[in-house]
Write a protein that holds these residues in place. Structure first.
Motif, PDB file in Angstrom:
ATOM      1  N   ILE A  41      -6.498   5.450  -3.550  1.00 20.74           N
ATOM      2  CA  ILE A  41      -5.034   5.605  -3.607  1.00 20.74           C
ATOM      3  C   ILE A  41      -4.610   6.869  -4.349  1.00 20.74           C
ATOM      4  O   ILE A  41      -3.524   7.381  -4.102  1.00 20.74           O
ATOM      5  CB  ILE A  41      -4.337   4.352  -4.187  1.00 20.74           C
ATOM      6  CG1 ILE A  41      -4.811   4.053  -5.596  1.00 20.74           C
ATOM      7  CG2 ILE A  41      -4.543   3.149  -3.286  1.00 20.74           C
ATOM      8  CD1 ILE A  41      -4.000   2.942  -6.250  1.00 20.74           C
ATOM      9  N   VAL A 281      -7.062  -1.810  -0.865  1.00 20.20           N
ATOM     10  CA  VAL A 281      -5.689  -2.057  -1.307  1.00 20.20           C
ATOM     11  C   VAL A 281      -4.860  -2.613  -0.140  1.00 20.20           C
ATOM     12  O   VAL A 281      -3.988  -3.463  -0.327  1.00 20.20           O
ATOM     13  CB  VAL A 281      -5.059  -0.769  -1.892  1.00 20.20           C
ATOM     14  CG1 VAL A 281      -3.614  -1.015  -2.300  1.00 20.20           C
ATOM     15  CG2 VAL A 281      -5.864  -0.296  -3.108  1.00 20.20           C
ATOM     16  N   LEU A 290       2.468  -0.087   0.245  1.00 12.52           N
ATOM     17  CA  LEU A 290       1.634   0.834  -0.540  1.00 12.52           C
ATOM     18  C   LEU A 290       2.302   2.205  -0.623  1.00 12.52           C
ATOM     19  O   LEU A 290       2.307   2.854  -1.669  1.00 12.52           O
ATOM     20  CB  LEU A 290       0.236   0.954   0.087  1.00 12.52           C
ATOM     21  CG  LEU A 290      -0.721   1.921  -0.620  1.00 12.52           C
ATOM     22  CD1 LEU A 290      -0.868   1.591  -2.103  1.00 12.52           C
ATOM     23  CD2 LEU A 290      -2.087   1.929   0.059  1.00 12.52           C
ATOM     24  N   TYR A 293       4.914   2.004  -3.208  1.00 15.07           N
ATOM     25  CA  TYR A 293       4.308   2.003  -4.542  1.00 15.07           C
ATOM     26  C   TYR A 293       3.914   3.417  -4.971  1.00 15.07           C
ATOM     27  O   TYR A 293       4.204   3.844  -6.089  1.00 15.07           O
ATOM     28  CB  TYR A 293       3.074   1.089  -4.539  1.00 15.07           C
ATOM     29  CG  TYR A 293       2.257   1.163  -5.805  1.00 15.07           C
ATOM     30  CD1 TYR A 293       2.764   0.685  -7.001  1.00 15.07           C
ATOM     31  CD2 TYR A 293       0.986   1.725  -5.803  1.00 15.07           C
ATOM     32  CE1 TYR A 293       2.022   0.765  -8.173  1.00 15.07           C
ATOM     33  CE2 TYR A 293       0.235   1.803  -6.963  1.00 15.07           C
ATOM     34  CZ  TYR A 293       0.763   1.329  -8.145  1.00 15.07           C
ATOM     35  OH  TYR A 293       0.033   1.417  -9.297  1.00 15.07           O
ATOM     36  N   PHE A 305      -2.391   2.442 -12.599  1.00 17.95           N
ATOM     37  CA  PHE A 305      -2.500   1.384 -11.600  1.00 17.95           C
ATOM     38  C   PHE A 305      -2.576   0.007 -12.233  1.00 17.95           C
ATOM     39  O   PHE A 305      -3.307  -0.209 -13.199  1.00 17.95           O
ATOM     40  CB  PHE A 305      -3.741   1.587 -10.729  1.00 17.95           C
ATOM     41  CG  PHE A 305      -3.905   0.487  -9.721  1.00 17.95           C
ATOM     42  CD1 PHE A 305      -3.154   0.497  -8.561  1.00 17.95           C
ATOM     43  CD2 PHE A 305      -4.749  -0.585  -9.962  1.00 17.95           C
ATOM     44  CE1 PHE A 305      -3.259  -0.529  -7.643  1.00 17.95           C
ATOM     45  CE2 PHE A 305      -4.857  -1.627  -9.047  1.00 17.95           C
ATOM     46  CZ  PHE A 305      -4.112  -1.588  -7.890  1.00 17.95           C
ATOM     47  N   LEU A 310       1.822  -3.072  -8.396  1.00 15.95           N
ATOM     48  CA  LEU A 310       1.707  -2.959  -6.934  1.00 15.95           C
ATOM     49  C   LEU A 310       2.480  -4.098  -6.259  1.00 15.95           C
ATOM     50  O   LEU A 310       3.226  -3.883  -5.299  1.00 15.95           O
ATOM     51  CB  LEU A 310       0.229  -2.987  -6.533  1.00 15.95           C
ATOM     52  CG  LEU A 310      -0.087  -2.942  -5.039  1.00 15.95           C
ATOM     53  CD1 LEU A 310       0.382  -1.636  -4.418  1.00 15.95           C
ATOM     54  CD2 LEU A 310      -1.596  -3.119  -4.797  1.00 15.95           C
TER      55      LEU A 310
END
Ligand SMILES: [Zn+2]
Length: 470
Positions: A41, A281, A290, A293, A305, A310
């Motif tokens: 990510i 994820v 995502l 986020y 994180f 999330l």
């Protein structure tokens, strides 16, 4: 003309008015992936942040040329290839594909050009030759090095003084260097490694050189914006500037750096490392969630994180999505345009891409829109919806637009949606009939069977509505 957009320039350590080299056009180079592994990510944060930047520049009417490179030859790629006993290019190809897929899944618009380092060796050789001729580079031990002492401004981007700097991190022919701070432009060939012929002997490119050669090849000697993660400021971008300026190029006029995604506070373990892979994820949240986020924090801030954060982001996105899909059933709308954007939203993005403030405007508008929905104010709802979809479009988060939209107006998807809609309608009529005769067991059974098939039914004042859940 003043566009009103201001951006934080790392080189100036200040927010500067953005004025492009050529009126109406913006050239942007973003350091892309070194494709030694599949993306996590942190990689995609850069993708999302700069996707929002590009979308906002285009909303301003700029014709943007967005170049994001792929570093497909590198020590780490060679290490993986050796470990797996496969060709180096197979590792690069596999991971480049994984990156492209992840960018696409998260709704990042493709760059106008995605040059690979190995496809630009002639441009790199030309740049080295220029640096050698101008007295900024020297060949030694089969490699070619940049002479840091020949560049009086070296260290300016990262705010370091040359006398305090440590040796360059590269390990090529260290003993051949004139100064330990000199960095490698071209690496001498080693047995069993890929190599290209050059006037200084066979070898392969240094990482920093690649980006200078590719950026100027496509965007010109002077271009507008150079982007990358904060971890690239030194040595990568410092070295890019040194090489390019020494070659006589103006190079980038604005340097934008996105913050990193950290896992501090979590136990740094291998399993955690893997759990931040995009594929992992996306087992927990949907791609649009995502994206929300990764994009919601200011691009220069650090994201620490946490699974809770999330989940919160996913819930926040679902609130927006829920409103947009409900509102669109009552008040049809087209995707919004720059003209329909609330001023506060535009002002937030103009202020160094202030996404958190821009999202606050979105959430306020959703609250107002929900009130209009509850009050049956269809006209007000239509206006709200247009403004909200316009804002979400800039952020790449409009639930009804590509790539998230389920109501695709053409092709099989729309057709299937129609079929499913009709079938669910039949089931819902039977459920209503069961309720009418007070057979609640039968009504609940219909709802449960729909849920088992992935169709979630919700009763609203306007009658039951349904949506597909994963
Ligand atoms: Zn780069």
């Amino acid at each position: 003309m003043n566009s009103g957009l201001r951006l934080y320039d790392t080189a100036a350590r200040a927010v500067r008015e953005f004025t492009p080299v050529s009126p109406g056009r913006v050239s942007l180079y973003l350091c892309g992936a070194t494709v030694q592994a599949a993306p996590h990510i942190g990689h995609l944060r850069s993708g999302v942040n700069f996707d929002i930047a590009v979308r906002w520049l285009r909303s301003h009417g700029y014709q943007v040329t967005f170049v994001r490179n792929v570093t497909d030859i590198d020590d780490k790629i060679l290490d993986v290839a050796r470990r797996e006993e496969v060709p180096w290019w197979a590792v690069a190809e596999r991971n480049q594909r994984a990156f492209s897929h992840a960018y696409q899944v998260l709704g990042c618009l493709p760059p106008d050009l995605e040059p690979r380092a190995t496809g630009h060796v002639p441009q790199m050789i030309a740049l080295i030759r220029r640096l050698v001729e101008r007295g900024h580079a020297y060949a030694a031990g089969g490699s070619v090095f940049f002479d840091v002492s020949s560049c009086p401004t070296y260290g300016a981007l990262s705010g370091q003084r040359v006398e305090h700097m440590r040796a360059a991190g590269d390990t090529e022919s260290v003993e051949a260097k004139r100064d330990p701070r000199d960095f490698v432009l071209w690496k001498a060939a080693k047995p069993g490694e890929p190599a290209w012929d050059t006037p200084w002997g066979p070898g392969r490119p240094g990482w920093h050189l690649e980006c200078s050669a590719m950026a100027t090849a496509y965007l010109g000697e002077t271009f507008d914006i150079h982007g990358g993660g904060l971890d690239l400021v030194f040595p990568h971008h410092e070295n890019e500037i040194a090489q390019s300026r020494a070659a006589g190029y103006g190079f980038a006029r604005y340097w934008l750096h996105n913050g990193l995604v950290s896992t501090a506070g979590e136990k740094m373990s291998k399993s955690l490392g893997n759990s931040l892979a995009i594929t992992e994820v996306l087992r927990k949240v949907r791609p649009a969630e995502l994206r929300y986020y990764l994009g919601q924090a200011h691009y220069r801030s650090l994201i620490e994180f946490s699974p809770d954060a999330l989940a919160e982001a996913a819930a926040a996105y679902r609130r927006i999505e829920g409103f947009v899909t409900r509102a669109a059933e009552v008040a049809p709308s087209a995707p919004g345009s720059l003209e329909t954007l609330p001023r506060a939203f535009a002002a937030a993005l103009d202020d160094d891409l202030g996404v958190p403030q821009a999202l606050a405007v979105v959430h306020d508008a959703v609250r107002a829109g929900n009130n209009a929905l509850a009050a049956g104010d269809t006209a007000g709802l239509g206006l709200s919806l247009a403004a909200i979809r316009g804002m979400l479009g800039v952020l790449g988060l409009d639930p009804l637009a590509e790539p998230w939209g389920v109501a695709v107006p053409a092709g099989d998807t729309a057709h299937l949606r129609g079929v499913v809609d009709a079938l669910v309608g039949v089931a819902l009529e039977q459920r209503a009939a069961a309720r009418e005769r007070k057979d609640y067991a039968a009504a609940d059974a219909i709802r449960d069977r729909l849920r088992a098939a992935g169709v979630v039914v919700e009763d609203t004042p306007h009658g039951p509505r349904w949506e597909l859940k994963q």
